[in-house]
Design a protein around this motif. Structure first.
Motif, PDB file in Angstrom:
ATOM      1  N   ARG A  73      17.042 -12.667  31.390  1.00 18.54           N
ATOM      2  CA  ARG A  73      18.515 -12.040  31.010  1.00 18.54           C
ATOM      3  C   ARG A  73      18.757 -11.573  29.871  1.00 18.54           C
ATOM      4  NH1 ARG A  73      24.599 -14.071  31.135  1.00 18.54           N
ATOM      5  NH2 ARG A  73      25.454 -11.887  31.284  1.00 18.54           N
ATOM      6  N   PHE A  74      18.302 -12.044  28.684  1.00 18.41           N
ATOM      7  CA  PHE A  74      18.568 -11.584  27.285  1.00 18.41           C
ATOM      8  C   PHE A  74      17.270 -11.176  26.773  1.00 18.41           C
ATOM      9  CE2 PHE A  74      21.733 -14.587  28.165  1.00 18.41           C
ATOM     10  CZ  PHE A  74      22.681 -14.225  27.549  1.00 18.41           C
ATOM     11  N   GLY A  75      16.219 -10.459  27.554  1.00 19.67           N
ATOM     12  CA  GLY A  75      15.092  -9.740  26.961  1.00 19.67           C
ATOM     13  C   GLY A  75      14.298 -10.579  26.052  1.00 19.67           C
ATOM     14  N   ILE A  76      14.197 -11.531  26.110  1.00 20.58           N
ATOM     15  CA  ILE A  76      13.176 -12.595  25.045  1.00 20.58           C
ATOM     16  C   ILE A  76      11.772 -12.402  25.803  1.00 20.58           C
ATOM     17  CG2 ILE A  76      12.720 -14.624  24.105  1.00 20.58           C
ATOM     18  CD1 ILE A  76      15.912 -15.062  24.172  1.00 20.58           C
ATOM     19  N   ASP A  77      10.819 -12.163  24.911  1.00 22.11           N
ATOM     20  CA  ASP A  77       9.325 -12.005  25.252  1.00 22.11           C
ATOM     21  C   ASP A  77       8.810 -13.427  25.089  1.00 22.11           C
ATOM     22  OD1 ASP A  77       6.632 -11.496  25.730  1.00 22.11           O
ATOM     23  OD2 ASP A  77       6.858  -9.982  24.442  1.00 22.11           O
ATOM     24  N   PRO A  78       8.567 -14.210  26.094  1.00 26.13           N
ATOM     25  CA  PRO A  78       7.793 -15.404  25.767  1.00 26.13           C
ATOM     26  C   PRO A  78       6.492 -15.498  25.419  1.00 26.13           C
ATOM     27  CG  PRO A  78       8.671 -15.437  28.066  1.00 26.13           C
ATOM     28  CD  PRO A  78       8.776 -14.034  27.648  1.00 26.13           C
ATOM     29  N   SER A  79       5.567 -14.233  25.333  1.00 22.30           N
ATOM     30  CA  SER A  79       4.314 -14.176  24.614  1.00 22.30           C
ATOM     31  C   SER A  79       4.442 -14.250  23.096  1.00 22.30           C
ATOM     32  CB  SER A  79       3.691 -12.935  25.421  1.00 22.30           C
ATOM     33  OG  SER A  79       4.349 -11.546  24.599  1.00 22.30           O
ATOM     34  N   GLU A  80       5.519 -14.049  22.589  1.00 23.42           N
ATOM     35  CA  GLU A  80       5.554 -14.005  21.226  1.00 23.42           C
ATOM     36  C   GLU A  80       5.745 -15.157  20.627  1.00 23.42           C
ATOM     37  OE1 GLU A  80       7.933  -9.799  20.005  1.00 23.42           O
ATOM     38  OE2 GLU A  80       9.367 -11.507  20.646  1.00 23.42           O
ATOM     39  N   PHE A  81       5.929 -16.323  21.505  1.00 27.31           N
ATOM     40  CA  PHE A  81       6.063 -17.773  20.964  1.00 27.31           C
ATOM     41  C   PHE A  81       4.804 -18.526  21.135  1.00 27.31           C
ATOM     42  CE2 PHE A  81      10.069 -15.557  21.807  1.00 27.31           C
ATOM     43  CZ  PHE A  81      10.645 -15.800  20.332  1.00 27.31           C
ATOM     44  N   GLU A  82       4.594 -19.520  20.466  1.00 24.43           N
ATOM     45  CA  GLU A  82       3.586 -20.480  20.454  1.00 24.43           C
ATOM     46  C   GLU A  82       3.965 -21.193  21.981  1.00 24.43           C
ATOM     47  OE1 GLU A  82       3.509 -23.253  17.253  1.00 24.43           O
ATOM     48  OE2 GLU A  82       2.912 -21.959  15.845  1.00 24.43           O
ATOM     49  N   ASP A  83       2.722 -21.269  22.705  1.00 26.56           N
ATOM     50  CA  ASP A  83       2.984 -21.955  23.766  1.00 26.56           C
ATOM     51  C   ASP A  83       3.351 -23.581  23.745  1.00 26.56           C
ATOM     52  OD1 ASP A  83      -0.196 -20.459  25.298  1.00 26.56           O
ATOM     53  OD2 ASP A  83       1.929 -19.692  25.380  1.00 26.56           O
ATOM     54  N   GLU A  84       4.386 -23.775  24.515  1.00 28.56           N
ATOM     55  CA  GLU A  84       4.944 -25.032  24.157  1.00 28.56           C
ATOM     56  C   GLU A  84       5.572 -25.466  25.431  1.00 28.56           C
ATOM     57  OE1 GLU A  84       8.230 -27.224  21.365  1.00 28.56           O
ATOM     58  OE2 GLU A  84       7.153 -25.384  20.527  1.00 28.56           O
ATOM     59  N   ASP A  85       5.579 -26.665  25.989  1.00 26.00           N
ATOM     60  CA  ASP A  85       6.317 -27.257  26.943  1.00 26.00           C
ATOM     61  C   ASP A  85       7.610 -27.854  26.416  1.00 26.00           C
ATOM     62  OD1 ASP A  85       7.076 -28.355  29.407  1.00 26.00           O
ATOM     63  OD2 ASP A  85       6.109 -30.329  29.178  1.00 26.00           O
ATOM     64  N   TYR A  86       8.564 -26.981  26.471  1.00 27.40           N
ATOM     65  CA  TYR A  86       9.822 -27.569  25.818  1.00 27.40           C
ATOM     66  C   TYR A  86      10.438 -28.695  26.647  1.00 27.40           C
ATOM     67  CZ  TYR A  86       9.024 -22.863  24.153  1.00 27.40           C
ATOM     68  OH  TYR A  86       8.509 -21.884  23.448  1.00 27.40           O
TER      69      TYR A  86
END
Length: 139
Positions: A73-86
């Protein structure tokens, strides 16, 4: 009371006006724009109670399920962040960028404190007070 109009903002990257998405919009609109919601807010809830309950909910493991729809919804690209199991939705908000995913400011540029929408001024008098939540802060 008629419903509040959508919030509009100028997207500088796309050079166009857009509707601002609001996290929790349905619940907030119900609370502030319906008779039942306003009655509940005025008679039962203090300003801190809903915030604390919401904060607690966002810290639970159950809240992780909201991350995919939020990023979409907010257009956040998960590929820009370190892989993490939040661990929780709140944990998602302290995510780290992958090395080189974004360029950051340098020199005399003022960095953004977080991703989001910012109200900017070309210049501000030194004695100006700016509204921040329920406070008025001086520079």
């Amino acid at each position: 009371m008629p419903p509040a109009p959508p919030i509009r903002c100028w997207n500088r990257a796309r050079e166009r006006e857009e509707e601002e998405p609001i996290c929790g919009e349905r619940a907030l609109r119900w609370l502030y724009e319906t008779r039942a919601g306003r009655l509940l807010a005025e008679s039962v809830l203090s300003r801190r109670v809903p915030s604390r309950i919401f904060g607690w909910l966002q810290s639970t493991r159950w809240s992780r399920r909201w991350i995919p729809s939020f990023t979409e919804r907010f257009g956040i690209d998960p590929s820009e962040f370190e892989d993490e199991d939040y661990r929780s939705f709140n944990d998602f908000f302290t995510r780290r960028f992958k090395e080189g995913a974004r360029s950051f400011c340098s020199g005399d540029e003022l960095p953004a404190f977080a991703e989001g929408r910012y109200l900017a001024f070309e210049s501000v008098p030194g004695d100006a007070e700016l509204p921040v939540k329920d406070l008025r802060l001086s520079l």
